[in-house]
Design a protein around this motif. Structure first.
Motif, mmCIF file in Angstrom:
data_model
loop_
_atom_site.group_PDB
_atom_site.id
_atom_site.type_symbol
_atom_site.label_atom_id
_atom_site.label_comp_id
_atom_site.label_asym_id
_atom_site.label_seq_id
_atom_site.Cartn_x
_atom_site.Cartn_y
_atom_site.Cartn_z
ATOM 1 N N ILE A 180 5.520 35.549 -16.322
ATOM 2 C CA ILE A 180 4.876 35.006 -15.128
ATOM 3 C C ILE A 180 3.563 34.350 -15.559
ATOM 4 C CG2 ILE A 180 3.815 35.573 -12.900
ATOM 5 C CD1 ILE A 180 5.771 37.983 -12.791
ATOM 6 N N PRO A 181 3.372 33.087 -15.233
ATOM 7 C CA PRO A 181 2.110 32.426 -15.604
ATOM 8 C C PRO A 181 0.909 33.183 -15.040
ATOM 9 C CG PRO A 181 3.703 30.822 -14.812
ATOM 10 C CD PRO A 181 4.280 32.185 -14.542
ATOM 11 N N ALA A 182 -0.173 33.217 -15.796
ATOM 12 C CA ALA A 182 -1.366 33.989 -15.434
ATOM 13 C C ALA A 182 -1.867 33.646 -14.035
ATOM 14 C CB ALA A 182 -2.457 33.781 -16.469
ATOM 15 N N LYS A 183 -1.810 32.392 -13.653
ATOM 16 C CA LYS A 183 -2.358 32.012 -12.341
ATOM 17 C C LYS A 183 -1.585 32.632 -11.172
ATOM 18 C CE LYS A 183 0.019 27.562 -11.878
ATOM 19 N NZ LYS A 183 -0.191 26.117 -11.772
ATOM 20 N N PHE A 184 -0.349 33.104 -11.436
ATOM 21 C CA PHE A 184 0.447 33.717 -10.377
ATOM 22 C C PHE A 184 0.449 35.237 -10.438
ATOM 23 C CE2 PHE A 184 2.472 29.515 -10.928
ATOM 24 C CZ PHE A 184 2.206 29.009 -9.659
ATOM 25 N N ARG A 185 -0.169 35.808 -11.439
ATOM 26 C CA ARG A 185 -0.210 37.271 -11.571
ATOM 27 C C ARG A 185 -1.239 37.854 -10.634
ATOM 28 N NH1 ARG A 185 -0.211 37.676 -18.113
ATOM 29 N NH2 ARG A 185 1.753 36.572 -18.386
ATOM 30 N N VAL A 186 -0.966 39.075 -10.157
ATOM 31 C CA VAL A 186 -1.926 39.786 -9.338
ATOM 32 C C VAL A 186 -3.080 40.193 -10.228
ATOM 33 C CG1 VAL A 186 -2.306 41.865 -7.940
ATOM 34 C CG2 VAL A 186 -0.128 40.628 -7.783
ATOM 35 N N GLN A 187 -4.276 39.839 -9.813
ATOM 36 C CA GLN A 187 -5.461 40.164 -10.602
ATOM 37 C C GLN A 187 -6.005 41.509 -10.134
ATOM 38 O OE1 GLN A 187 -6.293 38.116 -13.175
ATOM 39 N NE2 GLN A 187 -4.495 36.931 -12.541
ATOM 40 N N ALA A 188 -6.287 42.385 -11.065
ATOM 41 C CA ALA A 188 -6.788 43.722 -10.714
ATOM 42 C C ALA A 188 -8.284 43.715 -10.600
ATOM 43 C CB ALA A 188 -6.352 44.723 -11.752
#
Length: 188
Positions: A180-188
């Motif tokens: 999953i590209p970083a821009k679409f990952r849930v940021q903690a």
């Protein structure tokens, strides 16, 4: 072995090809549950793309060498590229009469008519399938009923298969998450 003598007698009468005994016969029994050996059928069964030839890929598949690890878990060490090349080179050297890098049906028939036999490289019976397929044909169909529950899976092979299946599943989950590209990952 009675079966081997019967095949030899049938070959002597011209009813079937002559390369019945050995690795190919074992392969047919263990991998395809087929008790007889017919050179033309054997060739067609292992011509994966229907090209009327065996390519390098077909030879690797025949010997179960497309997977670096044995899907049944019997062979514990990975197959390296040198081993793959050695097998393909030997098979092509035995059967590929015109040196074009593929084995035609006629070349295969000639090989059998000369009494040729596929060599046993000591790499197993040639597992074609993935982990699930090999587990099913080599264990499940022999020891379990179609409706067996998970609780009845108590053989050591069942337990090993479940561990392997879960490790593959876990790796696939991690690989999927990493895809999953970083821009679409849930940021903690």
């Amino acid at each position: 072995m009675f079966f081997g003598r019967a095949i030899a007698a049938a070959a002597a009468c011209g009813l079937i090809g002559t390369a019945a005994a050995g690795w190919a016969e074992t392969h047919m029994k263990e991998e395809h549950n087929i008790e007889t050996f017919d050179p033309t059928s054997f060739f067609s069964l292992h011509d994966s793309d229907g090209s009327q030839t065996w390519t390098k890929q077909d030879v690797l598949n025949l010997y179960g060498l497309l997977h670096s690890m044995d899907p049944t878990g019997e062979r514990k060490t990975p197959i390296d590229e040198d081993t793959r090349e050695r097998v393909v080179s030997r098979i092509m050297g035995l059967i590929d009469e015109d040196g074009d890098g593929v084995i035609s049906l006629d070349e295969w028939r000639n090989f059998n008519a000369r009494g040729g036999e596929l060599p046993d490289f000591g790499l197993g019976p040639g597992h074609h399938g993935d982990v699930e397929y090999e587990y099913e044909i080599h264990h499940w169909l022999k020891y379990h009923a179609e409706d067996d529950s998970d609780e009845s899976l108590t053989h050591p092979e069942d337990i090993e298969h479940e561990k392997l299946f879960h490790s593959i599943e876990d790796k696939a989950y991690v690989d999927q998450a990493n895809n999953i590209p970083a821009k679409f990952r849930v940021q903690a």
